[in-house]
Write a protein that holds these residues in place. Structure first.
Motif, short mmCIF file in Angstrom:
data_model
loop_
_atom_site.label_atom_id
_atom_site.label_comp_id
_atom_site.label_asym_id
_atom_site.label_seq_id
_atom_site.Cartn_x
_atom_site.Cartn_y
_atom_site.Cartn_z
N ASN A 120 0.81 -1.21 0.00
CA ASN A 120 0.00 0.00 0.00
C ASN A 120 0.84 1.27 0.00
N PHE A 121 2.17 1.10 -0.04
CA PHE A 121 3.09 2.23 -0.08
C PHE A 121 3.94 2.20 -1.35
N SER A 122 3.46 1.47 -2.36
CA SER A 122 4.28 1.23 -3.55
C SER A 122 4.63 2.52 -4.29
N GLU A 123 3.73 3.49 -4.33
CA GLU A 123 4.02 4.72 -5.06
C GLU A 123 5.22 5.45 -4.44
N SER A 124 5.26 5.53 -3.12
CA SER A 124 6.39 6.18 -2.45
C SER A 124 7.66 5.35 -2.56
N LEU A 125 7.52 4.04 -2.54
CA LEU A 125 8.69 3.16 -2.56
C LEU A 125 9.36 3.09 -3.93
N GLU A 126 8.62 3.38 -4.99
CA GLU A 126 9.19 3.27 -6.34
C GLU A 126 10.43 4.11 -6.55
N SER A 127 10.53 5.23 -5.85
CA SER A 127 11.65 6.15 -6.05
C SER A 127 12.87 5.80 -5.20
N ILE A 128 12.76 4.81 -4.34
CA ILE A 128 13.84 4.45 -3.42
C ILE A 128 14.65 3.30 -3.99
N PRO A 129 15.97 3.43 -4.12
CA PRO A 129 16.79 2.29 -4.54
C PRO A 129 16.61 1.14 -3.55
N GLN A 130 16.36 -0.05 -4.07
CA GLN A 130 16.09 -1.19 -3.19
C GLN A 130 16.59 -2.48 -3.78
N ILE A 131 17.01 -3.37 -2.88
CA ILE A 131 17.52 -4.68 -3.25
C ILE A 131 16.82 -5.72 -2.38
N HIS A 132 16.31 -6.76 -3.00
CA HIS A 132 15.59 -7.79 -2.27
C HIS A 132 16.24 -9.15 -2.50
N LEU A 133 16.57 -9.83 -1.41
CA LEU A 133 17.20 -11.14 -1.47
C LEU A 133 16.18 -12.20 -1.06
N ILE A 134 16.04 -13.21 -1.89
CA ILE A 134 15.11 -14.31 -1.65
C ILE A 134 15.91 -15.61 -1.58
N GLY A 135 15.62 -16.45 -0.59
CA GLY A 135 16.34 -17.71 -0.44
C GLY A 135 15.81 -18.78 -1.37
N GLU A 136 16.71 -19.46 -2.04
CA GLU A 136 16.32 -20.54 -2.94
C GLU A 136 15.51 -21.61 -2.21
N ARG A 137 15.83 -21.85 -0.93
CA ARG A 137 15.19 -22.92 -0.16
C ARG A 137 14.25 -22.39 0.92
N ASP A 138 13.88 -21.14 0.82
CA ASP A 138 13.03 -20.53 1.84
C ASP A 138 11.59 -21.01 1.67
N ASP A 139 11.09 -21.75 2.66
CA ASP A 139 9.70 -22.21 2.61
C ASP A 139 8.83 -21.46 3.62
N VAL A 140 9.37 -20.36 4.18
CA VAL A 140 8.61 -19.51 5.10
C VAL A 140 8.09 -18.27 4.38
N VAL A 141 8.99 -17.57 3.69
CA VAL A 141 8.61 -16.42 2.86
C VAL A 141 9.02 -16.75 1.43
N PRO A 142 8.11 -17.29 0.64
CA PRO A 142 8.45 -17.71 -0.72
C PRO A 142 8.61 -16.53 -1.67
N GLY A 143 9.17 -16.80 -2.83
CA GLY A 143 9.37 -15.77 -3.83
C GLY A 143 8.09 -15.14 -4.31
N SER A 144 6.97 -15.82 -4.18
CA SER A 144 5.70 -15.26 -4.63
C SER A 144 5.30 -14.03 -3.82
N VAL A 145 5.81 -13.91 -2.59
CA VAL A 145 5.53 -12.72 -1.79
C VAL A 145 6.19 -11.50 -2.41
#
Length: 241
Positions: free
Chosen positions: A179-204
């Motif tokens: 719900n904050f995507s418009e403000s977040l678009e202008s911020i440089p960001q990096i997201h790391l997803i674990g290949e074996r993460d079954d708690v927070v999957p890549g679909s999130v």
């Protein structure tokens, strides 16, 4: 556009906390809640300060990452972590469950972040959030104008998608980064997803990105071999370098 890029890094288990020189404790009391912070005793000031934010529940993962990265890095626990049985514990059940990202929690965390920035005379900050700490870091980043970089590690960036995936009750009292995507678009960001993460999957992460009109400032990486709590330090060091 490809939202996930393969990060070719070797990953190893995190070092034990006993391997590190103890960091100084900093009590951060502002707004409704009290947080416990940790920082290297030798750190005096930093032009750009790395602020690590802990995940939900039992703390420790983000603190280990902060100590492994070192340099101009400090750490903030979530409300009432490290404070069980302490008179400064202001948290009922809701703060650990449905209201874990409530407006009160976000205000308190934002205040704590500002206090760390002032303490170390930083010009800008880099917010690094682990798991639910990524939720907090993202929402806080959307509210500030001094965030040089937002980094999430196994970040819960759409808790509606996350609760659906894990078949648990929705977090009805919590704010959601989507719900904050418009403000977040202008911020440089990096997201790391674990290949074996079954708690927070890549679909999130995919759901979070789908709410953005532009991905020009976004980088996403799958970390080979990483699960939810292990093994992130080398990949994180790469993106923060």
């Amino acid at each position: 556009m490809r939202w996930f890029l393969l990060l070719m890094s070797l990953v190893f288990p995190s070092a034990q906390a006993d391997d590190f020189i103890p960091w100084s404790r900093i009590v951060l009391s502002g707004g409704v809640h009290t947080m416990m912070g940790f920082a290297p005793p030798e750190l005096r000031r930093a032009d750009v300060l790395n602020i690590f934010i802990e995940g939900d529940g039992m703390p420790g993962v983000a603190l280990k990452l902060a100590q492994e990265i070192g340099g101009n890095s400090v750490y903030i626990g979530r409300p009432c972590q490290y404070l069980r049985g302490n008179r400064m514990n202001t948290c009922g059940k809701a703060v650990w469950t449905s209201h874990r990202y409530s407006s009160q929690v976000i205000r308190s965390m934002n205040w704590a972040i500002s206090a760390m920035k002032i303490r170390y005379q930083a010009r800008q900050i880099r917010l690094i959030g682990f798991s639910g700490g990524g939720t907090v870091a993202s929402i806080v980043a959307a509210l500030r104008d001094d965030v040089d970089l937002l980094v999430t590690v196994a970040g819960n960036l759409d808790h509606k998608r996350w609760t659906d995936f894990n078949q648990i009750d929705p977090l009805n009292g919590s704010l959601n980064p989507i719900n904050f995507s418009e403000s977040l678009e202008s911020i440089p960001q990096i997201h790391l997803i674990g290949e074996r993460d079954d708690v927070v999957p890549g679909s999130v992460l995919t759901s979070y990105l789908s709410h953005m009109k532009s991905l020009d400032n976004v980088q996403s990486y799958i970390v080979v071999g990483a699960d939810h709590t292990c093994c992130w330090s080398l990949a994180l060091a790469d993106v923060l370098d």
